[in-house]
Design a protein around this motif. Sequence first.
Motif, PDB file in Angstrom:
ATOM      1  N   GLY A   1      91.328  20.150 -15.920  1.00  0.00           N
ATOM      2  CA  GLY A   1      90.493  18.953 -15.959  1.00  0.00           C
ATOM      3  C   GLY A   1      89.811  18.823 -17.301  1.00  0.00           C
ATOM      4  O   GLY A   1      89.774  19.776 -18.088  1.00  0.00           O
ATOM      5  N   PHE A   2      89.289  17.624 -17.563  1.00  0.00           N
ATOM      6  CA  PHE A   2      88.551  17.414 -18.814  1.00  0.00           C
ATOM      7  C   PHE A   2      87.543  16.288 -18.630  1.00  0.00           C
ATOM      8  O   PHE A   2      87.673  15.449 -17.722  1.00  0.00           O
ATOM      9  CB  PHE A   2      89.511  17.074 -19.974  1.00  0.00           C
ATOM     10  CG  PHE A   2      90.226  15.768 -19.787  1.00  0.00           C
ATOM     11  CD1 PHE A   2      91.442  15.729 -19.118  1.00  0.00           C
ATOM     12  CD2 PHE A   2      89.687  14.576 -20.254  1.00  0.00           C
ATOM     13  CE1 PHE A   2      92.104  14.511 -18.923  1.00  0.00           C
ATOM     14  CE2 PHE A   2      90.335  13.366 -20.067  1.00  0.00           C
ATOM     15  CZ  PHE A   2      91.551  13.333 -19.401  1.00  0.00           C
ATOM     16  N   LEU A   3      86.547  16.301 -19.464  1.00  0.00           N
ATOM     17  CA  LEU A   3      85.537  15.230 -19.501  1.00  0.00           C
ATOM     18  C   LEU A   3      85.282  14.896 -20.960  1.00  0.00           C
ATOM     19  O   LEU A   3      84.992  15.789 -21.762  1.00  0.00           O
ATOM     20  CB  LEU A   3      84.241  15.693 -18.824  1.00  0.00           C
ATOM     21  CG  LEU A   3      83.065  14.692 -18.752  1.00  0.00           C
ATOM     22  CD1 LEU A   3      82.154  15.025 -17.567  1.00  0.00           C
ATOM     23  CD2 LEU A   3      82.245  14.619 -20.037  1.00  0.00           C
ATOM     24  N   ILE A   4      85.458  13.613 -21.319  1.00  0.00           N
ATOM     25  CA  ILE A   4      85.142  13.156 -22.664  1.00  0.00           C
ATOM     26  C   ILE A   4      83.826  12.394 -22.600  1.00  0.00           C
ATOM     27  O   ILE A   4      83.727  11.357 -21.927  1.00  0.00           O
ATOM     28  CB  ILE A   4      86.240  12.212 -23.223  1.00  0.00           C
ATOM     29  CG1 ILE A   4      87.634  12.837 -23.118  1.00  0.00           C
ATOM     30  CG2 ILE A   4      85.911  11.775 -24.644  1.00  0.00           C
ATOM     31  CD1 ILE A   4      87.914  13.949 -24.075  1.00  0.00           C
ATOM     32  N   GLY A   5      82.814  12.920 -23.244  1.00  0.00           N
ATOM     33  CA  GLY A   5      81.509  12.263 -23.230  1.00  0.00           C
ATOM     34  C   GLY A   5      80.871  12.357 -24.592  1.00  0.00           C
ATOM     35  O   GLY A   5      81.305  13.127 -25.456  1.00  0.00           O
ATOM     36  N   PHE A   6      79.843  11.537 -24.805  1.00  0.00           N
ATOM     37  CA  PHE A   6      79.133  11.610 -26.085  1.00  0.00           C
ATOM     38  C   PHE A   6      77.691  11.178 -25.904  1.00  0.00           C
ATOM     39  O   PHE A   6      77.330  10.581 -24.884  1.00  0.00           O
ATOM     40  CB  PHE A   6      79.837  10.768 -27.163  1.00  0.00           C
ATOM     41  CG  PHE A   6      80.021   9.304 -26.819  1.00  0.00           C
ATOM     42  CD1 PHE A   6      78.972   8.394 -26.938  1.00  0.00           C
ATOM     43  CD2 PHE A   6      81.258   8.832 -26.374  1.00  0.00           C
ATOM     44  CE1 PHE A   6      79.156   7.050 -26.636  1.00  0.00           C
ATOM     45  CE2 PHE A   6      81.445   7.481 -26.064  1.00  0.00           C
ATOM     46  CZ  PHE A   6      80.379   6.599 -26.194  1.00  0.00           C
ATOM     47  N   LEU A   7      76.891  11.510 -26.888  1.00  0.00           N
ATOM     48  CA  LEU A   7      75.514  11.039 -26.946  1.00  0.00           C
ATOM     49  C   LEU A   7      75.545   9.678 -27.630  1.00  0.00           C
ATOM     50  O   LEU A   7      76.172   9.530 -28.686  1.00  0.00           O
ATOM     51  CB  LEU A   7      74.657  12.021 -27.751  1.00  0.00           C
ATOM     52  CG  LEU A   7      74.708  13.478 -27.271  1.00  0.00           C
ATOM     53  CD1 LEU A   7      73.873  14.372 -28.185  1.00  0.00           C
ATOM     54  CD2 LEU A   7      74.218  13.596 -25.822  1.00  0.00           C
ATOM     55  N   SER A   8      74.890   8.680 -27.035  1.00  0.00           N
ATOM     56  CA  SER A   8      74.873   7.351 -27.645  1.00  0.00           C
ATOM     57  C   SER A   8      74.246   7.424 -29.025  1.00  0.00           C
ATOM     58  O   SER A   8      73.191   8.023 -29.210  1.00  0.00           O
ATOM     59  CB  SER A   8      74.082   6.378 -26.767  1.00  0.00           C
ATOM     60  OG  SER A   8      73.923   5.146 -27.448  1.00  0.00           O
ATOM     61  N   GLN A   9      74.934   6.812 -30.010  1.00  0.00           N
ATOM     62  CA  GLN A   9      74.386   6.804 -31.362  1.00  0.00           C
ATOM     63  C   GLN A   9      73.255   5.769 -31.481  1.00  0.00           C
ATOM     64  O   GLN A   9      72.335   5.939 -32.262  1.00  0.00           O
ATOM     65  CB  GLN A   9      75.518   6.483 -32.341  1.00  0.00           C
ATOM     66  CG  GLN A   9      75.149   6.593 -33.796  1.00  0.00           C
ATOM     67  CD  GLN A   9      76.351   6.306 -34.694  1.00  0.00           C
ATOM     68  OE1 GLN A   9      77.223   7.150 -34.881  1.00  0.00           O
ATOM     69  NE2 GLN A   9      76.408   5.120 -35.236  1.00  0.00           N
ATOM     70  N   ASP A  10      73.354   4.698 -30.684  1.00  0.00           N
ATOM     71  CA  ASP A  10      72.356   3.616 -30.768  1.00  0.00           C
ATOM     72  C   ASP A  10      71.123   3.879 -29.902  1.00  0.00           C
ATOM     73  O   ASP A  10      70.010   3.604 -30.307  1.00  0.00           O
ATOM     74  CB  ASP A  10      72.973   2.286 -30.300  1.00  0.00           C
ATOM     75  CG  ASP A  10      74.006   1.746 -31.271  1.00  0.00           C
ATOM     76  OD1 ASP A  10      73.932   2.077 -32.461  1.00  0.00           O
ATOM     77  OD2 ASP A  10      74.886   0.997 -30.830  1.00  0.00           O
ATOM     78  N   GLN A  11      71.360   4.362 -28.672  1.00  0.00           N
ATOM     79  CA  GLN A  11      70.249   4.565 -27.747  1.00  0.00           C
ATOM     80  C   GLN A  11      69.928   6.066 -27.694  1.00  0.00           C
ATOM     81  O   GLN A  11      70.694   6.851 -27.126  1.00  0.00           O
ATOM     82  CB  GLN A  11      70.601   4.053 -26.351  1.00  0.00           C
ATOM     83  CG  GLN A  11      70.567   2.548 -26.192  1.00  0.00           C
ATOM     84  CD  GLN A  11      71.828   1.857 -26.651  1.00  0.00           C
ATOM     85  OE1 GLN A  11      71.818   1.097 -27.621  1.00  0.00           O
ATOM     86  NE2 GLN A  11      72.943   2.135 -25.987  1.00  0.00           N
ATOM     87  N   SER A  12      68.799   6.422 -28.257  1.00  0.00           N
ATOM     88  CA  SER A  12      68.506   7.842 -28.465  1.00  0.00           C
ATOM     89  C   SER A  12      68.177   8.577 -27.166  1.00  0.00           C
ATOM     90  O   SER A  12      68.041   9.791 -27.165  1.00  0.00           O
ATOM     91  CB  SER A  12      67.350   7.995 -29.453  1.00  0.00           C
ATOM     92  OG  SER A  12      66.215   7.330 -28.933  1.00  0.00           O
ATOM     93  N   ASP A  13      68.065   7.831 -26.059  1.00  0.00           N
ATOM     94  CA  ASP A  13      67.782   8.486 -24.784  1.00  0.00           C
ATOM     95  C   ASP A  13      69.014   8.526 -23.865  1.00  0.00           C
ATOM     96  O   ASP A  13      68.919   8.948 -22.720  1.00  0.00           O
ATOM     97  CB  ASP A  13      66.632   7.739 -24.087  1.00  0.00           C
ATOM     98  CG  ASP A  13      65.963   8.612 -23.037  1.00  0.00           C
ATOM     99  OD1 ASP A  13      65.953   9.851 -23.223  1.00  0.00           O
ATOM    100  OD2 ASP A  13      65.464   8.068 -22.036  1.00  0.00           O
ATOM    101  N   GLU A  14      70.168   8.075 -24.379  1.00  0.00           N
ATOM    102  CA  GLU A  14      71.327   7.887 -23.505  1.00  0.00           C
ATOM    103  C   GLU A  14      72.537   8.739 -23.882  1.00  0.00           C
ATOM    104  O   GLU A  14      72.717   9.093 -25.051  1.00  0.00           O
ATOM    105  CB  GLU A  14      71.782   6.422 -23.550  1.00  0.00           C
ATOM    106  CG  GLU A  14      70.813   5.485 -22.890  1.00  0.00           C
ATOM    107  CD  GLU A  14      71.385   4.080 -22.694  1.00  0.00           C
ATOM    108  OE1 GLU A  14      72.621   3.900 -22.776  1.00  0.00           O
ATOM    109  OE2 GLU A  14      70.579   3.176 -22.454  1.00  0.00           O
ATOM    110  N   ALA A  15      73.348   8.996 -22.879  1.00  0.00           N
ATOM    111  CA  ALA A  15      74.660   9.619 -23.082  1.00  0.00           C
ATOM    112  C   ALA A  15      75.678   8.817 -22.274  1.00  0.00           C
ATOM    113  O   ALA A  15      75.315   8.048 -21.376  1.00  0.00           O
ATOM    114  CB  ALA A  15      74.640  11.072 -22.633  1.00  0.00           C
TER     115      ALA A  15
END
Lengths: 157, 157
Positions: A54-68
């Motif tokens: 399995g895999f999960l592709i995720g990131f921290l939002s570059q625009d919204q500093s409180d979001e992923a």
Amino acid sequence: MEIRSLQSLDYDILIPQINDWWGGRDMAGMLPELFFQHFKNTSLIAEEDDEITGFLIGFLSQDQSDEAYIHFVGVHPDYRKKDIGKTLYEKFFAKVKMADRKIIRSITSPVNKTSIAFHQKMGFVIERGDKTVDGVAVKANYDGFGIDRVLFKKELK
Amino acid sequence: MEIRSLQSLDYDILIPQINDWWGGRDMAGMLPELFFQHFKNTSLIAEEDDEITGFLIGFLSQDQSDEAYIHFVGVHPDYRKKDIGKTLYEKFFAKVKMADRKIIRSITSPVNKTSIAFHQKMGFVIERGDKTVDGVAVKANYDGFGIDRVLFKKELK
């Protein structure tokens, strides 16, 4: 089952098999190599006996500093119903928390009832959309012309 | 010509016309809405008389703290040969420099000689690949099975 961070070399292993995981649907286009080059530190691989399950592709939002954001999750067809998706999500939640962020967003297709139920079980709520499909609120044309999506949001405690 | 930051609403304007900009090729799949939600602050729109004439989707690498990446650039067919691409790239370089990063990466198709020449003119060098196509070094299977790509790198002074 072991969970580790994504590595660039996983691309060459996953891409040839990924369409098969979805019963032949063309999914490889959702996985451009950029995710394997620039978002490894928030993306995850589940493994068993050296096979990727399995895999999960995720990131921290570059625009919204409180979001992923969770972009794409897949589980090998032979390894379903073993809580691999749940484990990947929980590990991602922990990473997001470590990065001091509180909101996680994700999307799915309105026909994918399994995914909708899974997200709700994992604590996501469905965001208000601009129309309703099969009794579910969706944002119309979210992933291209005529491609509606259910939008999920989870707030970490 | 005006250059401004990308906004979420630009998605609804661009997506219905983007395949036409490429003479009918299916390009919309390279522009999932996530870029219009989470990477607006390093992505750019060129406008003239309130019409979008070009765009650049770029981001700061989450893994490599000294790098930025240009994912996708388009110029409206009626507005080509007006240096819109050059202006978008230069504005992106400035943003990357402001973020205190020095390396910019980008990719293109080996058949796209215009894009290769453009990148070289803009100061990019072609990275070593694992095979050669039409006399150009490429990384094989970079964007999916059988989809080779020329890899570019520019170091900001």
